[in-house]
Scaffold this active site. Structure first.
Site, PDB file in Angstrom:
ATOM      1  N   GLY A 112       0.827  -1.326   0.141  1.00  0.00           N
ATOM      2  CA  GLY A 112      -0.025   0.038   0.060  1.00  0.00           C
ATOM      3  C   GLY A 112       0.732   1.235  -0.092  1.00  0.00           C
ATOM      4  N   ASP A 113       0.252   2.347  -0.204  1.00  0.00           N
ATOM      5  CA  ASP A 113       0.793   3.684  -0.291  1.00  0.00           C
ATOM      6  C   ASP A 113       2.026   3.722  -1.333  1.00  0.00           C
ATOM      7  OD1 ASP A 113      -0.987   4.131   1.793  1.00  0.00           O
ATOM      8  OD2 ASP A 113       0.163   3.228   3.172  1.00  0.00           O
ATOM      9  N   GLU A 114       1.784   2.879  -2.417  1.00  0.00           N
ATOM     10  CA  GLU A 114       3.135   3.069  -3.185  1.00  0.00           C
ATOM     11  C   GLU A 114       3.224   4.284  -4.154  1.00  0.00           C
ATOM     12  OE1 GLU A 114       0.627   0.770  -3.199  1.00  0.00           O
ATOM     13  OE2 GLU A 114       1.491  -1.260  -3.148  1.00  0.00           O
ATOM     14  N   GLY A 115       1.719   5.136  -4.259  1.00  0.00           N
ATOM     15  CA  GLY A 115       1.589   6.307  -5.059  1.00  0.00           C
ATOM     16  C   GLY A 115       0.931   6.062  -6.215  1.00  0.00           C
ATOM     17  N   LYS A 116      -0.112   4.995  -5.858  1.00  0.00           N
ATOM     18  CA  LYS A 116      -1.162   4.736  -6.960  1.00  0.00           C
ATOM     19  C   LYS A 116      -1.882   5.950  -7.492  1.00  0.00           C
ATOM     20  CE  LYS A 116      -3.152   1.779  -3.922  1.00  0.00           C
ATOM     21  NZ  LYS A 116      -1.925   1.756  -2.797  1.00  0.00           N
ATOM     22  N   ASN A 156     -10.463   2.800   4.126  1.00  0.00           N
ATOM     23  CA  ASN A 156      -9.120   2.568   4.801  1.00  0.00           C
ATOM     24  C   ASN A 156      -7.927   3.234   3.798  1.00  0.00           C
ATOM     25  OD1 ASN A 156      -9.991   0.560   2.710  1.00  0.00           O
ATOM     26  ND2 ASN A 156      -9.193  -0.971   3.665  1.00  0.00           N
ATOM     27  N   GLY A 216      -6.064   5.792   1.523  1.00  0.00           N
ATOM     28  CA  GLY A 216      -5.594   7.228   1.480  1.00  0.00           C
ATOM     29  C   GLY A 216      -4.760   7.613   0.314  1.00  0.00           C
ATOM     30  N   HIS A 217      -5.425   8.105  -0.640  1.00  0.00           N
ATOM     31  CA  HIS A 217      -4.751   8.388  -2.001  1.00  0.00           C
ATOM     32  C   HIS A 217      -4.222  10.086  -2.366  1.00  0.00           C
ATOM     33  CE1 HIS A 217      -6.598   4.474  -3.674  1.00  0.00           C
ATOM     34  NE2 HIS A 217      -5.699   4.230  -2.693  1.00  0.00           N
ATOM     35  N   GLN A 226      -5.264  -0.223  -1.622  1.00  0.00           N
ATOM     36  CA  GLN A 226      -4.515  -1.319  -0.785  1.00  0.00           C
ATOM     37  C   GLN A 226      -3.493  -2.049  -1.899  1.00  0.00           C
ATOM     38  OE1 GLN A 226      -8.250  -1.275   0.050  1.00  0.00           O
ATOM     39  NE2 GLN A 226      -7.473   0.174   1.391  1.00  0.00           N
ATOM     40  N   THR A 262      -4.610   7.166   8.978  1.00  0.00           N
ATOM     41  CA  THR A 262      -4.445   7.267  10.539  1.00  0.00           C
ATOM     42  C   THR A 262      -3.175   7.953  10.926  1.00  0.00           C
ATOM     43  OG1 THR A 262      -3.032   5.098  10.230  1.00  0.00           O
ATOM     44  CG2 THR A 262      -5.427   4.839  10.414  1.00  0.00           C
ATOM     45  N   GLY A 263      -2.470   8.582  10.249  1.00  0.00           N
ATOM     46  CA  GLY A 263      -1.176   9.290  10.819  1.00  0.00           C
ATOM     47  C   GLY A 263      -0.150   8.415  11.239  1.00  0.00           C
ATOM     48  N   LEU A 323      11.560   7.566  -6.458  1.00  0.00           N
ATOM     49  CA  LEU A 323      13.191   7.162  -6.733  1.00  0.00           C
ATOM     50  C   LEU A 323      14.047   8.439  -5.985  1.00  0.00           C
ATOM     51  CD1 LEU A 323      14.938   5.446  -7.893  1.00  0.00           C
ATOM     52  CD2 LEU A 323      14.910   6.943 -10.220  1.00  0.00           C
ATOM     53  N   GLY A 329       9.067  12.986  -7.540  1.00  0.00           N
ATOM     54  CA  GLY A 329       8.550  13.939  -6.594  1.00  0.00           C
ATOM     55  C   GLY A 329       7.048  13.826  -6.379  1.00  0.00           C
TER      56      GLY A 329
HETATM   57  P1  GDP Z   1      -1.548   5.575  -2.393  1.00  0.00           P
HETATM   58  O1  GDP Z   1      -2.128   5.216  -1.501  1.00  0.00           O
HETATM   59  O2  GDP Z   1      -0.662   4.396  -3.183  1.00  0.00           O
HETATM   60  O3  GDP Z   1      -2.026   6.397  -3.551  1.00  0.00           O
HETATM   61  O4  GDP Z   1      -0.207   6.318  -1.972  1.00  0.00           O
HETATM   62  P2  GDP Z   1      -0.182   7.454  -0.911  1.00  0.00           P
HETATM   63  O5  GDP Z   1      -0.886   8.946  -1.191  1.00  0.00           O
HETATM   64  O6  GDP Z   1      -0.916   6.875   0.449  1.00  0.00           O
HETATM   65  O7  GDP Z   1       1.390   7.788  -0.542  1.00  0.00           O
HETATM   66  C1  GDP Z   1       2.151   7.943  -1.380  1.00  0.00           C
HETATM   67  C2  GDP Z   1       2.861   9.479  -1.080  1.00  0.00           C
HETATM   68  O8  GDP Z   1       4.044   9.415  -1.710  1.00  0.00           O
HETATM   69  C3  GDP Z   1       1.983  10.635  -1.339  1.00  0.00           C
HETATM   70  O9  GDP Z   1       2.142  11.661  -0.155  1.00  0.00           O
HETATM   71  C4  GDP Z   1       2.413  11.158  -2.636  1.00  0.00           C
HETATM   72  O10 GDP Z   1       2.215  12.480  -2.643  1.00  0.00           O
HETATM   73  C5  GDP Z   1       3.739  10.964  -2.631  1.00  0.00           C
HETATM   74  N1  GDP Z   1       4.544  10.327  -3.918  1.00  0.00           N
HETATM   75  C6  GDP Z   1       4.033   9.783  -5.027  1.00  0.00           C
HETATM   76  N2  GDP Z   1       5.071   9.797  -5.750  1.00  0.00           N
HETATM   77  C7  GDP Z   1       6.043  10.199  -5.564  1.00  0.00           C
HETATM   78  C8  GDP Z   1       7.276  10.532  -5.851  1.00  0.00           C
HETATM   79  O11 GDP Z   1       7.737   9.913  -6.992  1.00  0.00           O
HETATM   80  N3  GDP Z   1       8.171  11.196  -5.150  1.00  0.00           N
HETATM   81  C9  GDP Z   1       7.889  11.649  -3.816  1.00  0.00           C
HETATM   82  N4  GDP Z   1       8.876  12.124  -3.066  1.00  0.00           N
HETATM   83  N5  GDP Z   1       6.791  11.499  -3.370  1.00  0.00           N
HETATM   84  C10 GDP Z   1       5.836  10.783  -4.067  1.00  0.00           C
HETATM   85  P1  IMO Z   2      -3.916   2.506   0.395  1.00  0.00           P
HETATM   86  O1  IMO Z   2      -5.269   2.367  -0.709  1.00  0.00           O
HETATM   87  C1  IMO Z   2      -1.607   0.994   3.296  1.00  0.00           C
HETATM   88  C2  IMO Z   2      -3.726  -2.114   6.035  1.00  0.00           C
HETATM   89  C3  IMO Z   2      -3.666  -1.619   7.554  1.00  0.00           C
HETATM   90  C4  IMO Z   2      -3.481  -2.951   8.416  1.00  0.00           C
HETATM   91  C5  IMO Z   2      -4.405  -4.016   7.054  1.00  0.00           C
HETATM   92  C6  IMO Z   2      -5.988  -4.276   7.355  1.00  0.00           C
HETATM   93  O2  IMO Z   2      -3.858   3.996   0.700  1.00  0.00           O
HETATM   94  O3  IMO Z   2      -2.604   2.040  -0.234  1.00  0.00           O
HETATM   95  P2  IMO Z   2      -8.046  -2.794   7.431  1.00  0.00           P
HETATM   96  O4  IMO Z   2      -8.528  -1.411   7.900  1.00  0.00           O
HETATM   97  O5  IMO Z   2      -8.044  -2.597   5.507  1.00  0.00           O
HETATM   98  O6  IMO Z   2      -8.931  -3.851   7.689  1.00  0.00           O
HETATM   99  O7  IMO Z   2      -6.362  -2.771   7.602  1.00  0.00           O
HETATM  100  O8  IMO Z   2      -4.297  -3.281   5.772  1.00  0.00           O
HETATM  101  N1  IMO Z   2      -3.980  -1.127   5.120  1.00  0.00           N
HETATM  102  C7  IMO Z   2      -3.253  -0.331   4.249  1.00  0.00           C
HETATM  103  N2  IMO Z   2      -2.144  -0.049   4.278  1.00  0.00           N
HETATM  104  N3  IMO Z   2      -2.242   1.530   2.545  1.00  0.00           N
HETATM  105  C8  IMO Z   2      -3.570   1.367   2.528  1.00  0.00           C
HETATM  106  O9  IMO Z   2      -4.372   1.951   1.550  1.00  0.00           O
HETATM  107  C9  IMO Z   2      -4.199   0.315   3.584  1.00  0.00           C
HETATM  108  N4  IMO Z   2      -5.376  -0.065   3.800  1.00  0.00           N
HETATM  109  C10 IMO Z   2      -5.220  -0.838   4.695  1.00  0.00           C
HETATM  110  O10 IMO Z   2      -2.851  -0.612   7.973  1.00  0.00           O
HETATM  111  O11 IMO Z   2      -2.221  -3.495   8.356  1.00  0.00           O
HETATM  112 MG    MG Z   3      -2.339   5.399   0.563  1.00  0.00          MG
END
Ligand code: GDP
Ligand code: IMO
Ligand code: MG
Length: 427
Positions: free
Chosen positions: A12-16, A38, A40-41, A222, A299-300, A330, A413
């Site tokens: 998760g949170d890869e920057g989708k 759940n 956070g994009h 996720q 969730t911070g 990168l 970035g």
């Molecule tokens: P998602 O859940 O996969 O959409 O990713 P999140 O938004 O939760 O977390 C990705 C974080 O990385 C966000 O704060 C984006 O603004 C940031 N981000 C995305 N791509 C890049 C990148 O190439 N470089 C940097 N420094 N930040 C990035």
């Molecule tokens: P995005 O879309 C990162 C994690 C939670 C927990 C597990 C189960 O922003 O990538 P849940 O509330 O879904 O039953 O929690 O999955 N989790 C995530 N971790 N990014 C997310 O979404 C997540 N959504 C759930 O932290 O470990």
């Molecule tokens: Mg996220």
């Protein structure tokens, strides 16, 4: 071919969202297919930063129809707060459509989430406590309430009260706090009225779009290793973020999909519990948290960090039929003297083939690393493969070779333009 899927290739949170925002330019419909609030994009547009939980990341383009598909679980208070927040900032959500088949989240789901985490004690999953697991459990038990039911408000109120009574009895049995059902029914009757104009048969909507030659983008939330079947069970979410989930959660058949983009950071993060072979619990990992600002959008919580893991990426490629990778963040590695890439696992001193199917085994593996010298250069302004220093190019090539998937997009970035198209770097 008309349908692209974007899927997290890690935890998760890869920057989708950033990649979806980039690709949405060329798509007419952007649809979420699983998960709920759940997610956070984050999308950064100029100086504005938006954190989305339920609304698809294509919402920033006037030409895009954002869709919440049948596989999503929808928390109405969050949905409306998000719509209000976006509209107060000038982003219209009037084109939003919500599947009549999507299940709704109710306050009892959040109660159950908290109770089951408390019961697990030290072995808790570390969920977001949003009620996601319990809502999907009710869907599987065939006791869920779907968005389409708001179209008959009288019956909806009756069903909410009946289900609420049963849920209160269960909560009492588990020692939890009773919900005030009159309050729940009153609030959700109002939400239902507000939801009704957005409700639609989105399966037909998506097929109609494809049949009239429009392109559809399916937005994963996720990630592969949080997948209920393919992730590190039980430390997973309760939906299928993998490519199969895109099919069942949208109603589009698999043969319509021709592009499946896996998103991976140039390192790895994880929020919540569960095995993490390349985790760094030292200064190197703390620096990834600081430089990458690795704190959960929802969730911070501080994210756990580690090196990029190509064993995971290989498995993600298999499970999802990935056609390409987008390698994000990168730039976060700019200042490292050396960078490690996990290229294999060992178990009890022997090389392990493939990705372990049991979390107990994954927790015992030792990563095998290839080390690459750092580039020690700021990448933020690079806009083409040729702008990248040689060691950054080498890093990307190693990820491609070891994962077996070509990298097409590289993030340097957080902002919309901080991206470059990778063409193999002259290979
Ligand atoms: P998602 O859940 O996969 O959409 O990713 P999140 O938004 O939760 O977390 C990705 C974080 O990385 C966000 O704060 C984006 O603004 C940031 N981000 C995305 N791509 C890049 C990148 O190439 N470089 C940097 N420094 N930040 C990035
Ligand atoms: P995005 O879309 C990162 C994690 C939670 C927990 C597990 C189960 O922003 O990538 P849940 O509330 O879904 O039953 O929690 O999955 N989790 C995530 N971790 N990014 C997310 O979404 C997540 N959504 C759930 O932290 O470990
Ligand atoms: Mg996220």
């Amino acid at each position: 071919m008309p349908v692209t899927v974007v899927i997290g290739a890690q935890w998760g949170d890869e920057g989708k969202a950033k990649v979806i925002d980039l690709l949405a330019k060329d798509h007419s419909v952007v649809a979420r297919y699983q998960g709920g609030h759940n997610a956070g994009h984050t999308v950064v547009v100029g100086t504005e930063k938006y954190a989305l939980q339920l609304i698809p990341s294509g919402v920033f383009y006037g030409h895009v129809t954002p869709v919440i598909g049948n596989g999503v679980v929808v928390d109405l208070p969050t949905l409306f707060a998000e719509i209000d927040r976006l509209e107060s900032r000038g982003i219209s959500c009037t084109k939003l459509r919500v599947s009549s088949q999507a299940h709704l989240i109710f306050p009892w789901h959040q109660s159950h989430d908290a109770i089951s985490e408390a019961i697990r004690g030290g072995d808790k999953i570390g969920t977001t406590l949003k009620g996601i697991g319990p809502a999907y459990a009710d869907k599987a038990r065939r006791t869920g309430i779907r968005a389409g039911e708001v179209l008959d408000p009288v019956r909806f109120a009756e069903v909410v009260r009946r289900v609420g009574k049963e849920q209160n009895a269960l909560i009492a049995h588990l020692g939890g706090e009773q919900l005030d059902l009159d309050d729940v029914v009153t609030r959700f009757t109002k939400y239902a009225e507000r939801l009704a104009p957005y409700v639609e048969n989105t399966v037909d909507l998506l097929h109609d779009a494809v049949e009239s030659g429009e392109s559809v983008l399916l937005e994963g939330a996720q990630a592969t290793f949080l997948d209920l079947d393919h992730g590190t069970y039980p430390y997973v979410t309760s939906s299928n973020p993998t490519a199969g989930g895109a099919v069942s959660g949208s109603g589009l058949g698999p043969r319509l999909i021709d592009r499946i983009v896996g998103i991976t950071k140039a390192y790895t993060t994880r929020v919540g519990s569960g095995p993490f072979p390349t985790e760094l619990t030292d200064d190197t990992g703390d620096r990834l948290v600081d430089i990458g600002r690795e704190f959960g959008t929802v969730t911070g919580r501080r994210r756990r960090t580690g090196w990029v893991d190509c064993v995971m990426l290989r498995h993600a490629a298999r499970v999802n039929s990935l056609t390409e990778l987008a390698l994000t963040k990168l730039d976060v590695l700019d200042d490292y003297d050396e960078i490690k890439v996990c290229v294999g696992y060992e178990l009890d001193g022997r090389p392990l083939r493939g990705y372990p199917d049991r979390s107990e085994v994954l927790a015992r593996v030792t990563p095998v690393y290839e080390t690459i010298p750092g580039w020690k250069t700021v990448l933020g302004r690079c806009r083409s493969a040729a702008d990248l220093p040689a060691s950054a190019r080498r890093f990307i090539s190693v990820v491609e070779q070891q994962s077996g998937v070509p990298v097409r997009i590289v993030g340097v970035g957080p902002e919309r333009d901080d991206v470059l198209m990778w063409d193999g770097g002259g290979r």
